[in-house]
Motif scaffolding. Structure first.
Motif, PDB file in Angstrom:
ATOM      1  N   LEU B  21       0.908  -1.097  -0.218  1.00 38.27           N
ATOM      2  CA  LEU B  21       0.041   0.111  -0.039  1.00 38.27           C
ATOM      3  C   LEU B  21       0.758   1.381  -0.042  1.00 38.27           C
ATOM      4  O   LEU B  21       0.522   2.231  -0.666  1.00 38.27           O
ATOM      5  N   PHE B  22       1.751   1.534   0.880  1.00 35.22           N
ATOM      6  CA  PHE B  22       2.500   2.534   1.115  1.00 35.22           C
ATOM      7  C   PHE B  22       3.609   2.566   0.110  1.00 35.22           C
ATOM      8  O   PHE B  22       4.132   3.851  -0.207  1.00 35.22           O
ATOM      9  N   ASP B  23       4.013   1.662  -0.686  1.00 39.26           N
ATOM     10  CA  ASP B  23       5.165   1.681  -1.574  1.00 39.26           C
ATOM     11  C   ASP B  23       4.515   2.362  -2.774  1.00 39.26           C
ATOM     12  O   ASP B  23       5.082   3.012  -3.305  1.00 39.26           O
ATOM     13  N   GLU B  24       3.485   1.793  -3.120  1.00 45.83           N
ATOM     14  CA  GLU B  24       3.144   2.413  -4.396  1.00 45.83           C
ATOM     15  C   GLU B  24       1.801   3.348  -4.413  1.00 45.83           C
ATOM     16  O   GLU B  24       1.114   3.501  -5.328  1.00 45.83           O
ATOM     17  N   THR B  25       1.880   4.219  -3.360  1.00 45.36           N
ATOM     18  CA  THR B  25       0.998   5.095  -2.986  1.00 45.36           C
ATOM     19  C   THR B  25       1.015   5.999  -3.821  1.00 45.36           C
ATOM     20  O   THR B  25      -0.037   6.411  -4.497  1.00 45.36           O
ATOM     21  N   GLY B  26       2.133   6.499  -4.220  1.00 47.27           N
ATOM     22  CA  GLY B  26       2.446   7.572  -5.314  1.00 47.27           C
ATOM     23  C   GLY B  26       1.926   6.946  -6.722  1.00 47.27           C
ATOM     24  O   GLY B  26       1.290   7.657  -7.430  1.00 47.27           O
ATOM     25  N   GLY B  27       2.434   6.014  -7.088  1.00 46.78           N
ATOM     26  CA  GLY B  27       1.833   5.692  -8.502  1.00 46.78           C
ATOM     27  C   GLY B  27       0.541   5.402  -8.426  1.00 46.78           C
ATOM     28  O   GLY B  27      -0.169   5.707  -9.480  1.00 46.78           O
ATOM     29  N   ALA B  28      -0.085   4.924  -7.331  1.00 48.66           N
ATOM     30  CA  ALA B  28      -1.431   4.529  -7.589  1.00 48.66           C
ATOM     31  C   ALA B  28      -2.105   5.840  -7.465  1.00 48.66           C
ATOM     32  O   ALA B  28      -3.006   5.717  -8.082  1.00 48.66           O
ATOM     33  N   GLY B  29      -1.498   6.891  -6.856  1.00 54.95           N
ATOM     34  CA  GLY B  29      -2.329   8.260  -6.900  1.00 54.95           C
ATOM     35  C   GLY B  29      -2.060   8.754  -8.188  1.00 54.95           C
ATOM     36  O   GLY B  29      -3.055   9.501  -8.699  1.00 54.95           O
ATOM     37  N   ILE B  98      -9.653  -6.386   1.200  1.00 56.33           N
ATOM     38  CA  ILE B  98     -10.142  -5.065   1.148  1.00 56.33           C
ATOM     39  C   ILE B  98      -9.309  -4.323   2.588  1.00 56.33           C
ATOM     40  O   ILE B  98      -9.092  -4.742   3.525  1.00 56.33           O
ATOM     41  N   CYS B  99      -8.627  -3.327   2.276  1.00 56.06           N
ATOM     42  CA  CYS B  99      -7.836  -2.575   3.182  1.00 56.06           C
ATOM     43  C   CYS B  99      -8.623  -0.911   3.491  1.00 56.06           C
ATOM     44  O   CYS B  99      -9.092  -0.394   2.408  1.00 56.06           O
ATOM     45  N   LEU B 100      -8.316  -0.643   4.741  1.00 51.45           N
ATOM     46  CA  LEU B 100      -8.655   0.797   5.196  1.00 51.45           C
ATOM     47  C   LEU B 100      -7.326   1.393   5.735  1.00 51.45           C
ATOM     48  O   LEU B 100      -6.880   0.657   6.693  1.00 51.45           O
ATOM     49  N   SER B 101      -6.669   2.435   4.813  1.00 51.15           N
ATOM     50  CA  SER B 101      -5.637   2.633   5.358  1.00 51.15           C
ATOM     51  C   SER B 101      -5.373   4.214   5.426  1.00 51.15           C
ATOM     52  O   SER B 101      -6.326   4.875   4.884  1.00 51.15           O
ATOM     53  N   ILE B 102      -4.614   4.741   6.024  1.00 52.74           N
ATOM     54  CA  ILE B 102      -4.322   6.234   6.297  1.00 52.74           C
ATOM     55  C   ILE B 102      -2.994   6.116   5.862  1.00 52.74           C
ATOM     56  O   ILE B 102      -1.828   5.768   6.188  1.00 52.74           O
ATOM     57  N   LYS B 103      -2.702   7.303   5.093  1.00 55.16           N
ATOM     58  CA  LYS B 103      -1.348   7.571   4.495  1.00 55.16           C
ATOM     59  C   LYS B 103      -1.157   9.170   4.942  1.00 55.16           C
ATOM     60  O   LYS B 103      -1.982  10.238   4.930  1.00 55.16           O
ATOM     61  N   ARG B 109      -8.080   6.233   2.896  1.00 54.69           N
ATOM     62  CA  ARG B 109      -8.321   5.401   1.473  1.00 54.69           C
ATOM     63  C   ARG B 109      -9.080   4.051   1.913  1.00 54.69           C
ATOM     64  O   ARG B 109      -8.814   3.398   2.824  1.00 54.69           O
ATOM     65  N   LEU B 110      -9.853   3.747   0.920  1.00 56.70           N
ATOM     66  CA  LEU B 110     -10.322   2.157   0.877  1.00 56.70           C
ATOM     67  C   LEU B 110      -9.639   1.451  -0.385  1.00 56.70           C
ATOM     68  O   LEU B 110      -9.773   1.998  -1.394  1.00 56.70           O
ATOM     69  N   SER B 111      -8.919   0.579  -0.068  1.00 58.52           N
ATOM     70  CA  SER B 111      -8.105  -0.238  -1.118  1.00 58.52           C
ATOM     71  C   SER B 111      -8.710  -1.681  -1.255  1.00 58.52           C
ATOM     72  O   SER B 111      -8.927  -2.340  -0.422  1.00 58.52           O
ATOM     73  N   LYS B 112      -8.589  -2.008  -2.619  1.00 60.07           N
ATOM     74  CA  LYS B 112      -8.973  -3.409  -2.932  1.00 60.07           C
ATOM     75  C   LYS B 112      -7.477  -4.001  -3.704  1.00 60.07           C
ATOM     76  O   LYS B 112      -6.892  -3.434  -4.419  1.00 60.07           O
ATOM     77  N   VAL B 113      -7.038  -5.102  -2.632  1.00 61.13           N
ATOM     78  CA  VAL B 113      -5.926  -5.768  -3.034  1.00 61.13           C
ATOM     79  C   VAL B 113      -6.165  -6.987  -3.682  1.00 61.13           C
ATOM     80  O   VAL B 113      -6.930  -8.053  -3.018  1.00 61.13           O
ATOM     81  N   LYS B 114      -5.304  -7.347  -4.734  1.00 57.88           N
ATOM     82  CA  LYS B 114      -5.475  -8.711  -5.084  1.00 57.88           C
ATOM     83  C   LYS B 114      -4.338  -9.441  -5.138  1.00 57.88           C
ATOM     84  O   LYS B 114      -3.100  -8.901  -5.007  1.00 57.88           O
ATOM     85  N   GLN B 115      -4.528 -10.583  -4.607  1.00 55.48           N
ATOM     86  CA  GLN B 115      -3.103 -11.636  -4.217  1.00 55.48           C
ATOM     87  C   GLN B 115      -2.942 -12.228  -5.491  1.00 55.48           C
ATOM     88  O   GLN B 115      -3.781 -13.126  -5.960  1.00 55.48           O
ATOM     89  N   GLU B 116      -1.821 -12.092  -6.099  1.00 55.53           N
ATOM     90  CA  GLU B 116      -1.297 -12.893  -7.276  1.00 55.53           C
ATOM     91  C   GLU B 116      -1.143 -14.382  -6.919  1.00 55.53           C
ATOM     92  O   GLU B 116      -1.395 -14.554  -5.486  1.00 55.53           O
ATOM     93  N   ARG B 117      -0.799 -14.838  -7.673  1.00 57.90           N
ATOM     94  CA  ARG B 117      -0.714 -16.496  -7.546  1.00 57.90           C
ATOM     95  C   ARG B 117       0.585 -16.772  -6.733  1.00 57.90           C
ATOM     96  O   ARG B 117       0.528 -17.673  -5.909  1.00 57.90           O
ATOM     97  N   TYR B 126      -8.416   1.696  -5.377  1.00 59.46           N
ATOM     98  CA  TYR B 126      -8.521   2.534  -4.273  1.00 59.46           C
ATOM     99  C   TYR B 126      -9.490   3.537  -4.380  1.00 59.46           C
ATOM    100  O   TYR B 126      -9.762   4.252  -5.680  1.00 59.46           O
ATOM    101  N   TRP B 127     -10.046   4.010  -3.542  1.00 61.72           N
ATOM    102  CA  TRP B 127     -11.463   5.066  -3.540  1.00 61.72           C
ATOM    103  C   TRP B 127     -11.205   5.879  -2.025  1.00 61.72           C
ATOM    104  O   TRP B 127     -10.651   5.496  -0.987  1.00 61.72           O
TER     105      TRP B 127
END
Lengths: 201, 1046
Positions: B21-29, B98-103, B109-117, B126-127
């Motif tokens: 979440l916090f690593d790709e915050t910027g990219g995600a934003g 589903i994650c609830l995070s604060i940065k 933010r409400l984030s939806k994370v997918k677990q890869e294989r 995220y919303w």
């Protein structure tokens, strides 16, 4: 004045004598008849004469009343005036038995003096107004009158009850007697007989 | 799987998530598509508040899929459903976290994370919290519907987590979103799990407080509950302070990048900015200029508008002033027009009240006054005129025009007044003349008529209002009219009354005939008395002597004869017709009174006068119910009545005349200064009942005869008196003279007169009729004088009896007369109890005194008479006279029962008794003679000496006694008694019937004497057995014998 004398003598004159004991009301009756007075106080009479013009059954006449003493010392004194009387009104008090008894003496003397049993006479019980003091009954009076053959009347000098009637009755009988005799003293009176009631002037 | 292993796996996942979440915050934003595998150190500036595994389903169709959420759910290769909406993944379940995070520096933010294989995680989407539109807690356990633009159905594996997620999400939304997402089916649940929510909330805040403490705080859940909420803000501040790093990263600045490039970039950016700025500024200046120009233009326009406005204002001002001025002017004009209207109406009123119709003036000038209509017209006209003249104009009274007008009208009024005066003066004269000419009014011979002046009253009645007016307007003319009236009216009155009086006199002359009725006067036969009255009587007696012995009733007719003449009045008839003054008494004896009356009154005026007489007589009778006449016998009544009624008539006429004058001339109506109002109205207001008011002639005339209240105004009183005197003064003297002459024939009428006069005096006392009262007073005086003279004459006549008496025995004439005198007086008085009664009572006592004195004198004379004295030396006559006369007086007078005579009656009784006794004592002296003298002598001796000594006197010795007794034997006594009886009989008249009374007294006296003699003999001569020759019994026997003989 001759005129008046003539007038008076022309009319019949009926002489009535009041007799009876002292204090029975002879004078009272006389005064009531004469003047229409009633005097209470008692003043013994010796003798009084009254004269008055009356109309008897429509005819004028004079009545002469001699009111006498009830208490005469000597009965003989009465003889003379009894002689002069033409009719007698013998009075007693209904309230005094004695006075009723005495009437017999008066009656006797009158009959003796006049020598006449038929003289006009009327027995009168006076003081009829004093009913509560009454001592002589009407019956007694009537009996006595019947005995004597004379009328009986009860009078009251105070109330004038029967006063005029008594005098009139007596006068009438005097008049009738005179007429029956057909002359005598009252020869002048030739008035027709009328039985209507008497009148006073 | 054990709980510990699961917790550890969860912890592992959590670490991965944080990193991701916090690593790709910027990219995600920055852009959604870019994904960076950045394994940056954990805690690179944010915090994972919550995470949970869910199986996701896109809620697009109504297909209902049961999704099994589990951590080890089978893999879903549908990696991105966000981008590929219409992908085949629909309806499939995808395993997501589903994650609830604060940065730091950013929002939650409400984030939806997918677990890869291979266990790596990638953020699918995220919303921001604001993007959440609604959250619905599904009824199915573990399912949550979240609308994030699209609707996601997330099915949590773990219920606890789901609840935690919901609580946290709701809480965060509440605190950190502007718009609260719509919560469906959550509130209840939230409130059910309130304590947990709190915990979650605390946990969330605690975690966001600081990075360093986040983990520990994460785990410590139940403890340190308080004072944590405020720290969230502090944590946020702390994150902003260290924001520079983030700023830099925004500029994609890397610490390892080129500073210069950065600087350059910055400068260029700065320049660009400035250029843009300047550009902007330049660009904006032109616009500003335009604006300024516009503004200036606007300003100038405004000032122009302003000018206009001020111009309009000034215009309006001036218009306002104009309006105001106009209004003021308008008001002024209104006032003026009102005033003018008022003025106009005032003037109209004034003119109206000053207007005098011409015909009215014409009426005043020419209307004939001798017919009632004319008078009425004049009255109306003059009323109108006076209304105008007297109308008060308080405000314009001084106006010259009004004054002038009034003066003019006054002139008319005066002219009319003059005309009225002249007319009335003439009219009075005419009326009087008419009366004088009217033969029917002339009194018939022998009839006592006195007419009131009804027709004059009627004729003048209509003028009363005009006269009243005249009084106000022309007092002098009014007064002159009064004088004229008096002057004129006095003529008929004078004649009528004279005639009336003449008739009255005639009647009294006729009365002379009835001399027989004068038997109540004390005049003896052959008496000559000097007074006129006595003369008249004397002559009458002389002429009537022959009739005196006749019946009383008989003398009436014979009396008629003496007055002589075949036409003389039949007295009887006259008396029957009770009102001789009304009708001339009969010339023919048997004519009925009614027929006679008709005969006499059968004249033209009969009807008119008849009614008048009836009314007046009725009136007089009504007022006289106490009048004395009614008690009298008709003949007596007629005499008194004649006088009395004459008086009544006169009085009536005078009263009526006075009332008439007063009413006609309105004398008692006060003169109200300058004239009072109109005619009728003033009359009404002054005296509503006044006859001069709106009253009918009839009722006025009816009222005229009634006496009125005294006049209060002395002036008016004087005026009335003056007029009355003017009319009746002459009459008054005549009347007085007539009364006197009328009474001359029988003065006893004076008593009746006095009664009459007293009666009228009482009736008219306290009335306005001063003249009548005065007249009555004079008459009273006159009558008193006559009566006094009458009494004096009577006394004189009585006293003269002394001289003239022929027969000295019997009842003396005056004693006989007196009862009749009393009768006469009482008849005249007829129970009147006034002054007349007192006068008569006084006369009684004077006459009685005179009588008793005369009696005494006559008795003395009789006693001294030589003829009588020879026989009657003991003055027996005196006693006889007294006894008989007093007896007569007593009996007769007592019978009359006159209170005033009672004392005299008593006196007479006493005199009678005294004389009776005296007579009896005296009369027995003759029969007893010496016997009586002898014993009287003894009695005389007994007064001085003892009884024993009596016999020692020679005259009273025993022998003397015997002698004297011998002289009076019984026989002698009896004889003398008889003689005495005869004498006594002679002494007393039969008339009084006193013989028996007297004889009784004598008998009594005799017996008394006898008894006394016996007593004296027994007392003085005890030893001598001498006795009277007769005993008491013998004496009584004598009496009885005497009685029998008569």
């Amino acid at each position: 004045m001759g005129k008046n004398q003539a007038k008076k003598t022309d009319l019949p004159l009926h002489k009535i004598i009041m007799v009876g004991s002292g204090g029975v009301g002879k004078s009272a009756l006389t005064l009531q008849y004469m003047y229409g007075d009633f005097i209470e106080e008692y003043d013994p009479t010796k003798a009084d004469s009254y004269r008055k013009k009356v109309t008897l059954d429509g005819q004028e006449s004079f009545i002469d009343i001699l009111d006498t003493a009830g208490q005469e010392e000597y009965a003989a004194i009465r003889d003379n005036y009894y002689r002069s009387g033409e009719g007698f009104l013998c009075v007693f008090s209904l309230c005094e038995q004695e006075s009723f008894q005495h009437t017999q003496e008066f009656r006797d003397q009158i009959c003796r003096v006049l020598d006449d049993e038929k003289v006009p006479f009327i027995l009168v019980g006076n003081k009829a107004d004093l009913t509560s003091d009454r001592q002589v009954s009407t019956r007694e009076g009537e009996l006595k009158a019947k005995e004597w053959g004379c009328p009986y009347m009860e009078t009251s000098a105070k109330t004038r009850q029967n006063v005029d009637e008594a005098f009139c009755k007596l006068m009438r009988s005097i008049r009738d007697r005179k007429e029956a005799k057909g002359g005598g003293k009252a020869g002048a009176s030739k008035a027709p007989k009328k039985k209507s009631s008497c009148m006073l002037l | 799987m054990s709980a510990a292993a699961a917790a550890a796996a969860d912890e592992q996942l959590r670490k991965q998530l944080i990193q991701q979440l916090f690593d790709e915050t910027g990219g995600a934003g920055g852009s959604g598509g870019a994904s960076h595998d950045t394994d940056g150190p954990t805690g690179g500036g944010g915090k994972l508040l919550l995470h949970a595994r869910v199986s996701e389903e896109r809620e697009s169709r109504g297909v209902k899929d049961l999704l099994k959420v589990s951590f080890q759910s089978k893999d879903d290769d549908d990696d991105d459903d966000d981008d590929d909406k219409g992908g085949a993944g629909k309806g499939k379940l995808k395993q997501r976290i589903i994650c609830l995070s604060i940065k730091k520096g950013t929002k939650l933010r409400l984030s939806k994370v997918k677990q890869e294989r291979f266990g790596s995680l990638s953020i699918v989407k995220y919303w921001g919290l604001d993007e959440i539109r609604s959250i619905e807690n599904c009824e199915q356990e573990g399912q949550v519907l979240v609308n994030l633009g699209k609707i996601y159905r997330w099915t949590f594996e773990d219920l606890q987590r789901k609840n935690k997620f919901l609580e946290t999400l709701v809480k965060l939304c509440r605190t950190h979103t502007k718009r609260m997402p719509k919560l469906i089916n959550i509130e209840e649940e939230a409130s059910d799990d309130a304590p947990k929510q709190d915990v979650v909330g605390r946990e969330a805040t605690t975690k966001s407080q600081s990075l360093a403490a986040s983990r520990e705080l994460d785990e410590i859940e139940a403890d340190a509950p308080d004072a944590q909420d405020g720290e969230i803000a502090a944590a946020m501040d702390a994150m902003l302070q260290i924001d520079l790093g983030l700023v830099l990263s925004d500029f994609e600045w890397q610490a390892n990048g080129d500073a210069a490039a950065l600087e350059e970039r910055l400068l260029s950016e700065l320049q660009a900015l400035e250029a843009a700025n300047v550009h902007d500024i330049i660009q904006s200046e032109t616009q500003a200029n335009i604006v300024v120009n516009e503004i200036e233009q606007a300003l100038s326009e405004l000032s122009q508008i302003d000018d206009w406005l001020s111009h309009y204002t000034s215009l309006l001002d001036s218009m306002g002033q104009d309006v105001h001025q106009i209004e003021t002017q308008n008001k002024g004009m209104q006032v003026m027009s009102t005033n003018q209207r008022l003025l106009l109406s005032s003037i109209e009123k004034l003119l109206g009240s000053l207007r005098m119709p011409g015909y009215a003036l014409e009426v005043l000038k020419n209307e004939p006054l001798d017919d009632p209509n004319g008078v009425n017209e004049c009255e109306m006209a003059i009323t109108k005129l006076m209304d105008i003249i007297q109308a008060k104009f308080p405000d314009y009274g001084d106006m010259a025009a009004i004054k002038e007008r009034k003066a003019l009208l006054q002139g008319y009024a005066n002219a009319f007044a003059k005309r009225l005066c002249e007319f009335l003066s003439d009219y009075f004269q005419k009326q009087a003349e008419m009366y004088m000419q009217d033969k029917s009014r002339a009194s018939q011979k022998g009839s006592l008529k006195l007419y009131a002046h009804e027709s004059i009253e009627q004729k003048l009645f209509k003028f009363r209002n005009l006269l009243r007016w005249l009084k106000d307007i022309d007092a002098r003319g009014h007064h002159e009219l009064q004088m004229t009236y008096v002057r004129e009216i006095v003529r008929p009155y004078r004649r009528e009354i004279q005639e009336f009086i003449e008739v009255l006199k005639t009647q009294h002359t006729q009365r002379k005939a009835a001399q027989d009725e004068l038997d109540f006067v004390f005049v003896g036969q052959g008496v000559s008395v000097s007074s006129a009255a006595s003369n008249a009587i004397k002559s009458a007696i002389r002429s009537g002597t022959s009739n005196l012995t006749g019946e009383r009733s008989g003398t009436l007719s014979s009396g008629g004869g003496t007055s002589g003449g075949p036409g003389s009045t039949g007295i009887k008839q006259k008396l029957e017709s009770w009102r001789p003054y009304r009708k001339k008494t009969a010339r023919s004896d048997d004519a009925s009174s009614i027929a006679t009356g008709d005969d006499d009154e059968g004249k033209p005026s009969r009807y008119d006068l008849g009614s008048l007489k009836n009314s007046s007589i009725a009136g007089s009778m009504a007022s006289m119910d106490l009048s004395p006449e009614e008690r009298m016998t008709p003949d007596e009544a007629s005499c008194v009545q004649a006088v009395g009624h004459a008086l009544l008539k006169m009085v009536h006429i005078m009263v009526r005349e006075q009332n008439f004058i007063i009413d006609l001339f309105s004398i008692t109506k006060g003169v109200k200064g300058m004239g009072s109002g109109s005619l009728v109205s003033s009359a009404v207001e002054e005296e509503p009942m006044s006859p001069s008011g709106p009253m009918s002639l009839q009722s006025w005339q009816d009222d005229l005869g009634r006496p009125r209240e005294p006049i209060k105004d002395p002036k008016a009183q004087k005026r009335v008196q003056e007029m009355m005197e003017g009319i009746f003064e002459e009459v008054r003297e005549q009347l007085l003279a007539t009364v006197e002459s009328g009474l001359r024939h029988d003065q006893s009428y004076s008593v009746g007169m006095m009664v009459h006069i007293e009666f009228y005096s009482k009736e008219y006392a306290n009335t306005s009729h001063a003249f009548v009262i005065n007249l009555l007073e004079s008459l009273q005086k006159r009558a008193s004088t006559i009566f006094e003279k009458f009494v004096v004459d009577q006394i004189k006549a009585i006293e003269e009896t002394k001289v003239t008496l022929r027969k000295r025995g019997g009842i003396l004439p005056f004693i006989k007369t007196f009862p009749r005198f009393v009768d006469r007086m009482e008849m005249m008085l007829s129970n009147w109890d006034g002054v007349a009664r007192k006068t008569v009572d006084k006369a009684y006592s004077r006459i009685i005194k005179s009588m008793f004195e005369t009696l005494e004198a006559v008795a003395q004379q009789a006693g001294n008479d030589p003829k009588a004295a020879s026989d009657e030396k003991d003055f027996l006559n005196i006693h006889i006279l007294n006894v008989e006369n007093m007896h007569h007086f007593y009996a007769e007078v007592r019978a009359r029962k006159v209170p005033g005579l009672e004392s005299s009656v008593k006196q007479a009784k006493v005199l009678y008794d005294v004389n009776m006794e005296a007579y009896c004592k005296v009369v027995i002296r003759k029969p007893l003679g010496k016997l009586l003298e002898f014993f009287e002598g003894i009695e005389g001796l007994l007064k001085t000496g003892p009884a024993e000594e009596v016999s020692f006197h020679i005259q009273y010795s025993k022998s003397a006694l015997k002698d004297i007794i011998r002289k009076y034997p019984g026989k002698e006594v009896k004889k003398s008694l008889e003689a005495l009886y005869k004498r006594v009989d002679k002494h007393f008249t039969e008339e009084e019937g006193l013989l028996q009374v007297v004889w009784r007294g004598i008998q009594e006296e005799f017996t008394r004497q006898l008894r006394r003699y016996e007593e004296l003999i027994a007392k003085c001569y005890p030893e001598v057995s001498v006795r009277l020759d007769f005993t008491m019994d013998e004496l009584l026997g004598f009496f009885s014998e005497l009685a029998r003989d008569h």
